[in-house]
Design a protein around this motif. Structure first.
Motif, mmCIF file in Angstrom:
data_model
loop_
_atom_site.group_PDB
_atom_site.id
_atom_site.type_symbol
_atom_site.label_atom_id
_atom_site.label_comp_id
_atom_site.label_asym_id
_atom_site.label_seq_id
_atom_site.Cartn_x
_atom_site.Cartn_y
_atom_site.Cartn_z
ATOM 1 N N ALA A 24 0.662 -1.117 -0.281
ATOM 2 C CA ALA A 24 -0.173 -0.059 0.044
ATOM 3 C C ALA A 24 0.858 1.255 0.035
ATOM 4 O O ALA A 24 0.247 2.259 -0.529
ATOM 5 C CB ALA A 24 -0.871 0.082 1.186
ATOM 6 N N LEU A 25 2.002 1.277 0.485
ATOM 7 C CA LEU A 25 2.927 2.441 0.597
ATOM 8 C C LEU A 25 4.116 2.462 -0.402
ATOM 9 O O LEU A 25 5.058 2.997 -0.293
ATOM 10 C CB LEU A 25 3.485 2.569 1.803
ATOM 11 N N ASN A 26 3.753 1.540 -1.490
ATOM 12 C CA ASN A 26 4.861 1.693 -2.555
ATOM 13 C C ASN A 26 5.158 3.065 -3.197
ATOM 14 O O ASN A 26 3.922 3.854 -3.496
ATOM 15 C CB ASN A 26 4.571 0.546 -3.688
ATOM 16 N N HIS A 27 6.356 3.185 -3.813
ATOM 17 C CA HIS A 27 6.407 4.658 -4.511
ATOM 18 C C HIS A 27 5.676 4.678 -5.640
ATOM 19 O O HIS A 27 5.099 3.866 -6.286
ATOM 20 C CB HIS A 27 8.000 4.648 -4.652
ATOM 21 N N ILE A 81 13.547 -0.227 1.356
ATOM 22 C CA ILE A 81 13.222 0.654 2.472
ATOM 23 C C ILE A 81 12.012 1.654 1.905
ATOM 24 O O ILE A 81 12.411 2.357 0.853
ATOM 25 C CB ILE A 81 14.457 1.605 2.930
ATOM 26 N N TYR A 82 11.084 1.914 2.833
ATOM 27 C CA TYR A 82 9.948 2.556 2.304
ATOM 28 C C TYR A 82 10.223 4.315 2.732
ATOM 29 O O TYR A 82 10.768 4.883 3.627
ATOM 30 C CB TYR A 82 8.757 2.439 2.855
ATOM 31 N N SER A 83 10.445 5.130 1.459
ATOM 32 C CA SER A 83 10.827 6.297 1.284
ATOM 33 C C SER A 83 10.259 7.147 2.222
ATOM 34 O O SER A 83 10.765 8.035 2.789
ATOM 35 C CB SER A 83 10.894 6.834 -0.095
ATOM 36 N N MET A 84 9.007 7.022 2.442
ATOM 37 C CA MET A 84 8.129 8.123 3.523
ATOM 38 C C MET A 84 7.933 7.603 4.810
ATOM 39 O O MET A 84 7.296 7.828 5.774
ATOM 40 C CB MET A 84 6.942 8.555 2.537
ATOM 41 N N PRO A 263 -0.073 15.833 -1.622
ATOM 42 C CA PRO A 263 -0.781 14.570 -1.899
ATOM 43 C C PRO A 263 0.189 13.261 -1.613
ATOM 44 O O PRO A 263 -0.382 12.136 -1.949
ATOM 45 C CB PRO A 263 -1.449 14.405 -3.397
ATOM 46 N N ALA A 264 1.633 13.860 -1.473
ATOM 47 C CA ALA A 264 2.822 12.770 -1.325
ATOM 48 C C ALA A 264 2.222 11.785 0.069
ATOM 49 O O ALA A 264 2.734 10.609 -0.096
ATOM 50 C CB ALA A 264 4.070 13.348 -1.091
ATOM 51 N N ALA A 266 -0.884 10.707 3.035
ATOM 52 C CA ALA A 266 -2.567 11.240 3.430
ATOM 53 C C ALA A 266 -2.428 12.401 4.191
ATOM 54 O O ALA A 266 -1.570 13.319 4.586
ATOM 55 C CB ALA A 266 -2.728 9.983 4.601
ATOM 56 N N LEU A 267 -3.771 13.068 3.883
ATOM 57 C CA LEU A 267 -4.051 14.598 4.285
ATOM 58 C C LEU A 267 -3.669 14.864 5.896
ATOM 59 O O LEU A 267 -3.004 15.930 5.989
ATOM 60 C CB LEU A 267 -5.615 14.741 4.106
ATOM 61 N N LEU A 268 -3.884 13.922 6.736
ATOM 62 C CA LEU A 268 -3.535 13.968 8.098
ATOM 63 C C LEU A 268 -2.380 13.084 8.458
ATOM 64 O O LEU A 268 -2.325 12.853 9.784
ATOM 65 C CB LEU A 268 -4.743 13.790 8.748
ATOM 66 N N MET A 269 -1.397 12.994 7.509
ATOM 67 C CA MET A 269 -0.048 12.080 7.908
ATOM 68 C C MET A 269 1.019 12.985 7.339
ATOM 69 O O MET A 269 2.100 12.405 7.168
ATOM 70 C CB MET A 269 -0.147 10.830 7.162
#
Length: 375
Positions: A24-27, A81-84, A263-264, A266-269
């Protein structure tokens, strides 16, 4: 670049009749490549191996839509390593799942190659997994190697296929000699074939810097994501309205802080992203930590700290509002004197005036004039 490597290589490997299971968090480059491939994609929750196995079992048994024919290929796509997030993927469990369900594994090592493992060989070395168990190893030369371009590593058959079908190879121009030599020199340095131990020393220094910085951030009460040894450290801000203020205040103190919001994410993340380098000295890190602590404490971002309920954080902002520092001024702004009544009231609430002692100010003044806290 790494973006083009993913966006052009994935469509060459996947197509109609292919099932792609993507984290779900792929680049975004992976998302773009999967969309362009025309394959059926199913997204599993981030690093949730139970959910991934549930999707694998169901969709392999179900087959292709309408016809229910067997899938031509099943590909699991993850990042090292997930970039965010700064988190590493669960590689041993992924290898076990891909063997069990006869799937292929595509590993994006853009942020893990050159920094994970004792010799910087990436997540496979870090996790103790044989690289031969990963079908496709993707990476970029723009980060740890300090050059340009990207690569795909795999079996001889895979590389021969990509040379004939990947547009990134067919239509791109060759690397400039200087770019290629930079990559070769970096690889020789990491392998110790330059006649020195500089490569191993740099990896050790990087891990030491990353773990030191992460521990100090956690001690401050900040909400920090990621795993140990990972040089990527997201500091969670959550509220979008804070990120511009953090960036400005850090820049006024000569810290270039990368902030990331919608939008990189989620709105509250929303978050700040710190990337540590082996070239950072302990003085550089301490100075950056002082600035981060000062800015985050004044903005009420110490979510993991033991503190009074949230209404009192606004009282603190009223008592000691953030001070603006003009660019080029001293590393610490001169704070206006607070009245003794305000100081007494603040002490009753458990707050300190956060004034820096002369010794701390003098030590901070010895740091480099410009410290890049995020890359």
């Amino acid at each position: 670049m790494g973006f083009a490597t993913n966006a052009a290589s994935i469509p060459a490997l996947a197509g109609p009749g292919t099932l792609v299971l993507s984290d779900a968090l792929n680049h975004t480059s992976i998302v773009a490549g999967v969309k362009a491939s025309g394959a059926i994609v199913k997204v599993f929750r981030h690093n949730d191996m139970a959910h991934l196995e549930k999707l694998l079992r169901f969709h392999i048994a179900e087959g292709q839509p309408r016809t229910h024919r067997p899938w031509k290929k099943v590909i699991i796509v993850v990042e090292g390593i997930y970039s965010m997030e700064g988190e590493t993927t669960l590689l041993p469990q992924l290898v076990a799942l891909k063997r069990r369900y006869k799937a292929y594994l595509y590993l994006d090592e853009a942020h893990s190659i050159g920094c994970m493992g004792e010799r910087g060989r990436g997540l496979c070395e870090h996790a103790g997994v044989d690289p031969a168990d990963v079908d496709v190893l993707m990476g970029t030369f723009t980060k740890s190697f300090g050059s340009a371009g990207g690569y795909i590593a795999g079996s001889k058959k895979l590389i021969a296929y990509l040379r004939q079908h990947s547009p990134a190879h067919l239509y791109a121009t060759s690397m400039a000699p200087g770019v290629a030599q930079q990559i070769i020199s970096a690889i020789l340095l990491l392998q110790g074939k330059d006649g020195t131990n500089r490569g191993a020393a740099k990896i050790k220094q990087l891990h030491g810097n990353a773990n030191y910085f992460r521990q100090r951030l956690l001690d401050m009460g900040l909400h920090v994501l990621g795993d140990w040894d990972s040089p990527v450290m997201p500091i969670m801000v959550y509220h979008l309205c804070y990120i511009s203020g953090i960036s400005r205040r850090c820049l006024q103190r000569h810290i270039a802080m990368v902030v990331v919001g919608f939008p990189a994410t989620a709105l509250l993340m929303s978050r700040c992203r710190v990337c540590i380098s082996a070239s950072h000295t302990r003085e550089d890190l301490d100075y950056a930590l002082e600035v981060i602590y000062d800015v985050c404490s004044k903005m009420g971002l110490q979510y993991n700290a033991k503190q009074l309920p949230w209404p009192w954080s606004w009282v603190r902002l009223l008592l000691w509002p953030p001070q603006e520092c003009p660019v080029g001024s001293s590393s610490y702004c001169k704070k206006g004197s607070s009245s003794s009544l305000w100081a007494w009231f603040g002490s009753l609430l458990g707050f300190s005036n956060a004034r820096k002692t002369a010794a701390v100010v003098a030590a901070a003044g010895k740091a480099q004039p410009l410290v890049t806290a995020a890359a």
